[in-house]
Enzyme design. Structure first.
Site, PDB file in Angstrom:
ATOM      1  N   ASP A 176       0.654  -1.298  -0.050  1.00  0.00           N
ATOM      2  CA  ASP A 176      -0.121  -0.039  -0.014  1.00  0.00           C
ATOM      3  C   ASP A 176       0.823   1.166  -0.024  1.00  0.00           C
ATOM      4  O   ASP A 176       0.431   2.428   0.528  1.00  0.00           O
ATOM      5  CB  ASP A 176      -0.963  -0.097   1.286  1.00  0.00           C
ATOM      6  CG  ASP A 176      -1.989   1.052   1.177  1.00  0.00           C
ATOM      7  OD1 ASP A 176      -2.616   1.337   2.126  1.00  0.00           O
ATOM      8  OD2 ASP A 176      -2.313   1.408  -0.288  1.00  0.00           O
ATOM      9  N   GLU A 197     -11.498   4.338  -0.748  1.00  0.00           N
ATOM     10  CA  GLU A 197     -11.876   4.455   0.671  1.00  0.00           C
ATOM     11  C   GLU A 197     -12.849   5.953   0.745  1.00  0.00           C
ATOM     12  O   GLU A 197     -12.471   6.824   0.181  1.00  0.00           O
ATOM     13  CB  GLU A 197     -10.586   4.711   1.497  1.00  0.00           C
ATOM     14  CG  GLU A 197      -9.446   5.482   1.049  1.00  0.00           C
ATOM     15  CD  GLU A 197      -8.303   4.835   0.209  1.00  0.00           C
ATOM     16  OE1 GLU A 197      -8.810   3.793  -0.286  1.00  0.00           O
ATOM     17  OE2 GLU A 197      -7.246   5.302   0.371  1.00  0.00           O
ATOM     18  N   LYS A 216       2.524   3.300  -5.845  1.00  0.00           N
ATOM     19  CA  LYS A 216       2.154   2.455  -6.510  1.00  0.00           C
ATOM     20  C   LYS A 216       3.289   1.711  -7.592  1.00  0.00           C
ATOM     21  O   LYS A 216       3.124   0.575  -7.957  1.00  0.00           O
ATOM     22  CB  LYS A 216       0.808   2.776  -7.362  1.00  0.00           C
ATOM     23  CG  LYS A 216      -0.159   3.347  -6.253  1.00  0.00           C
ATOM     24  CD  LYS A 216      -0.319   2.522  -5.081  1.00  0.00           C
ATOM     25  CE  LYS A 216      -1.060   3.362  -4.195  1.00  0.00           C
ATOM     26  NZ  LYS A 216      -1.010   2.393  -2.696  1.00  0.00           N
ATOM     27  N   ASP A 273      -3.226  -3.056  -2.296  1.00  0.00           N
ATOM     28  CA  ASP A 273      -4.407  -2.174  -2.440  1.00  0.00           C
ATOM     29  C   ASP A 273      -4.294  -1.156  -3.514  1.00  0.00           C
ATOM     30  O   ASP A 273      -3.182  -1.305  -4.364  1.00  0.00           O
ATOM     31  CB  ASP A 273      -4.176  -1.044  -1.202  1.00  0.00           C
ATOM     32  CG  ASP A 273      -5.691  -0.214  -0.786  1.00  0.00           C
ATOM     33  OD1 ASP A 273      -5.219   0.925  -0.382  1.00  0.00           O
ATOM     34  OD2 ASP A 273      -6.614  -0.583  -1.529  1.00  0.00           O
ATOM     35  N   ASN A 274      -5.504  -0.654  -4.056  1.00  0.00           N
ATOM     36  CA  ASN A 274      -5.369   0.542  -5.337  1.00  0.00           C
ATOM     37  C   ASN A 274      -5.026  -0.066  -6.574  1.00  0.00           C
ATOM     38  O   ASN A 274      -4.365   0.615  -7.307  1.00  0.00           O
ATOM     39  CB  ASN A 274      -4.611   1.290  -4.791  1.00  0.00           C
ATOM     40  CG  ASN A 274      -4.636   1.971  -3.478  1.00  0.00           C
ATOM     41  OD1 ASN A 274      -3.775   1.970  -2.803  1.00  0.00           O
ATOM     42  ND2 ASN A 274      -6.073   2.703  -3.124  1.00  0.00           N
TER      43      ASN A 274
HETATM   44  C1  LIG Z   1      10.141   3.963  -1.931  1.00  0.00           C
HETATM   45  C2  LIG Z   1       9.378   3.057  -1.236  1.00  0.00           C
HETATM   46  C3  LIG Z   1       8.583   3.285   0.179  1.00  0.00           C
HETATM   47  N1  LIG Z   1       9.402   2.761   1.116  1.00  0.00           N
HETATM   48  C4  LIG Z   1       8.777   3.032   2.406  1.00  0.00           C
HETATM   49  N2  LIG Z   1       7.495   3.790   2.546  1.00  0.00           N
HETATM   50  C5  LIG Z   1       7.253   4.411   1.292  1.00  0.00           C
HETATM   51  C6  LIG Z   1       7.649   3.706  -0.084  1.00  0.00           C
HETATM   52  N3  LIG Z   1       6.913   4.455  -0.771  1.00  0.00           N
HETATM   53  C7  LIG Z   1       5.999   5.215  -0.302  1.00  0.00           C
HETATM   54  N4  LIG Z   1       5.952   4.922   0.933  1.00  0.00           N
HETATM   55  C8  LIG Z   1       5.226   5.497   2.276  1.00  0.00           C
HETATM   56  O1  LIG Z   1       3.884   4.928   1.970  1.00  0.00           O
HETATM   57  C9  LIG Z   1       2.769   5.751   2.237  1.00  0.00           C
HETATM   58  C10 LIG Z   1       2.295   5.925   0.681  1.00  0.00           C
HETATM   59  C11 LIG Z   1       1.309   5.384   0.206  1.00  0.00           C
HETATM   60  C12 LIG Z   1       0.814   5.723  -1.220  1.00  0.00           C
HETATM   61  N5  LIG Z   1      -0.654   5.445  -1.523  1.00  0.00           N
HETATM   62  C13 LIG Z   1      -1.284   6.088  -2.321  1.00  0.00           C
HETATM   63  O2  LIG Z   1      -0.656   6.998  -3.013  1.00  0.00           O
HETATM   64  C14 LIG Z   1      -2.678   6.280  -2.374  1.00  0.00           C
HETATM   65  C15 LIG Z   1      -3.410   7.180  -3.032  1.00  0.00           C
HETATM   66  C16 LIG Z   1      -4.658   7.028  -3.181  1.00  0.00           C
HETATM   67  C17 LIG Z   1      -5.495   7.896  -3.831  1.00  0.00           C
HETATM   68  C18 LIG Z   1      -5.129   9.323  -3.766  1.00  0.00           C
HETATM   69  C19 LIG Z   1      -5.945  10.143  -4.474  1.00  0.00           C
HETATM   70  C20 LIG Z   1      -6.959   9.927  -5.399  1.00  0.00           C
HETATM   71  F1  LIG Z   1      -7.495  10.757  -6.044  1.00  0.00           F
HETATM   72  C21 LIG Z   1      -7.149   8.571  -5.244  1.00  0.00           C
HETATM   73  C22 LIG Z   1      -6.655   7.760  -4.763  1.00  0.00           C
HETATM   74  C23 LIG Z   1      -5.456   5.976  -2.657  1.00  0.00           C
HETATM   75  C24 LIG Z   1      -4.675   5.065  -1.635  1.00  0.00           C
HETATM   76  O3  LIG Z   1      -5.464   4.000  -0.938  1.00  0.00           O
HETATM   77  C25 LIG Z   1      -3.298   5.131  -1.779  1.00  0.00           C
HETATM   78  O4  LIG Z   1      -2.593   4.190  -0.790  1.00  0.00           O
HETATM   79  C26 LIG Z   1       3.366   6.985   2.686  1.00  0.00           C
HETATM   80  O5  LIG Z   1       3.404   6.734   4.095  1.00  0.00           O
HETATM   81  C27 LIG Z   1       4.885   6.985   2.273  1.00  0.00           C
HETATM   82  O6  LIG Z   1       5.857   7.491   3.038  1.00  0.00           O
HETATM   83 MG   LIG Z   2      -3.910   2.464  -0.492  1.00  0.00          MG
END
Ligand SMILES: CCc1ncnc2c1ncn2[C@@H]1O[C@H](/C=C/CNC(=O)c2cc(-c3ccc(F)cc3)cc(O)c2O)[C@@H](O)[C@H]1O
Ligand SMILES: [Mg+2]
Length: 214
Positions: free
Chosen positions: A141, A199, A144, A169-170
């Site tokens: 999660d 969500e 992506k 997820d997603n």
């Molecule tokens: C480098 C590797 C790596 N290593 C360790 N931690 C990492 C990492 N890369 C990322 N993180 C952390 O993970 C989390 C990011 C999660 C990213 N998730 C979405 O982007 C997302 C977006 C929508 C959505 C947004 C807008 C919309 F309009 C529609 C849908 C909905 C969802 O459920 C979503 O999960 C943060 O804590 C990052 O700090």
């Molecule tokens: Mg998600």
């Protein structure tokens, strides 16, 4: 000074959830994000699918990629058997600080190990540093475009046991097209799509469950 969204989510937990009651923490975050401000938690609808997969796998060791505020971390850990462990990776220290407090409020510190850093750096170290043999369940999660490279890395490091499960997820919104193509076409995975909604919205999204065949 202006608070951040994760800080406001933590506030909602501290005001509305009961210390030591993980499900009340989950409920408090969902109520806040549904009524006050949207946040990228897996949420209540997809969360029920997550719950059913966790219960079915009944994992001893879980890896979560992307902790954010710890919503799914707490949701998963609340379903784990007594000696089971969940390792969650988070590279943003500001999010990690909040997630640690959400995890503590839920009283799940003993089950959860939050490791700060990027998944690409940490995954190769999980065996030696954390004594992990193999994961029964991986919840993806995070960014992506990292789903596919990290899945390949997890395989290369021999971190997924035969019959182990990837749950992503997603896969529709925002989407993870390369990942989806890979797990659906690879003979080493048996994949299944669970249709749901993004969500707290009516937008389509879903989870992809992929069983590693070894
Ligand atoms: C480098 C590797 C790596 N290593 C360790 N931690 C990492 C990492 N890369 C990322 N993180 C952390 O993970 C989390 C990011 C999660 C990213 N998730 C979405 O982007 C997302 C977006 C929508 C959505 C947004 C807008 C919309 F309009 C529609 C849908 C909905 C969802 O459920 C979503 O999960 C943060 O804590 C990052 O700090
Ligand atoms: Mg998600």
């Amino acid at each position: 000074t202006q608070s951040t969204r994760p800080q406001r989510i933590l506030g909602a937990v501290q005001q509305n959830a009961t210390r030591g009651d993980p499900r009340s923490v989950v409920r408090a975050i969902d109520q806040y994000c549904r009524s006050q401000e949207w946040a990228m938690n897996v949420g209540d609808e997809k969360g029920c699918i997550l719950d059913s997969v966790v219960s079915e796998v009944n994992p001893s060791t879980v890896l979560e990629l992307g902790t954010y505020c710890g919503y799914s971390t707490v949701r998963i850990a609340s379903l784990l058997p007594p000696h089971a462990k969940l390792i969650t990776l988070e590279f943003n220290p500001k999010f990690a600080v909040i997630a640690r407090q959400v995890i503590a409020w839920a009283g799940l510190e003993d089950k959860i190990q939050l490791v700060e850093g990027s998944s690409g750096d940490l995954i190769p170290k999980l065996k030696e540093q954390f004594g992990v043999k193999a994961f029964d369940l991986v919840f993806l999660d995070h960014w992506k475009d990292r789903y596919l490279p990290d899945t390949k890395l997890i395989e290369e490091c021999g971190l997924l046991r035969k019959g182990g499960v990837l749950l992503a997820d997603n896969v529709i919104c925002p989407g993870a097209p390369e990942y989806l193509e890979f797990v659906r076409s690879s003979p080493r995975y048996e994949s299944q799509y669970f249709k749901s909604h993004l969500e707290y919205t009516k937008v389509e999204d879903g989870l992809e469950k992929s069983v590693f065949l070894g």
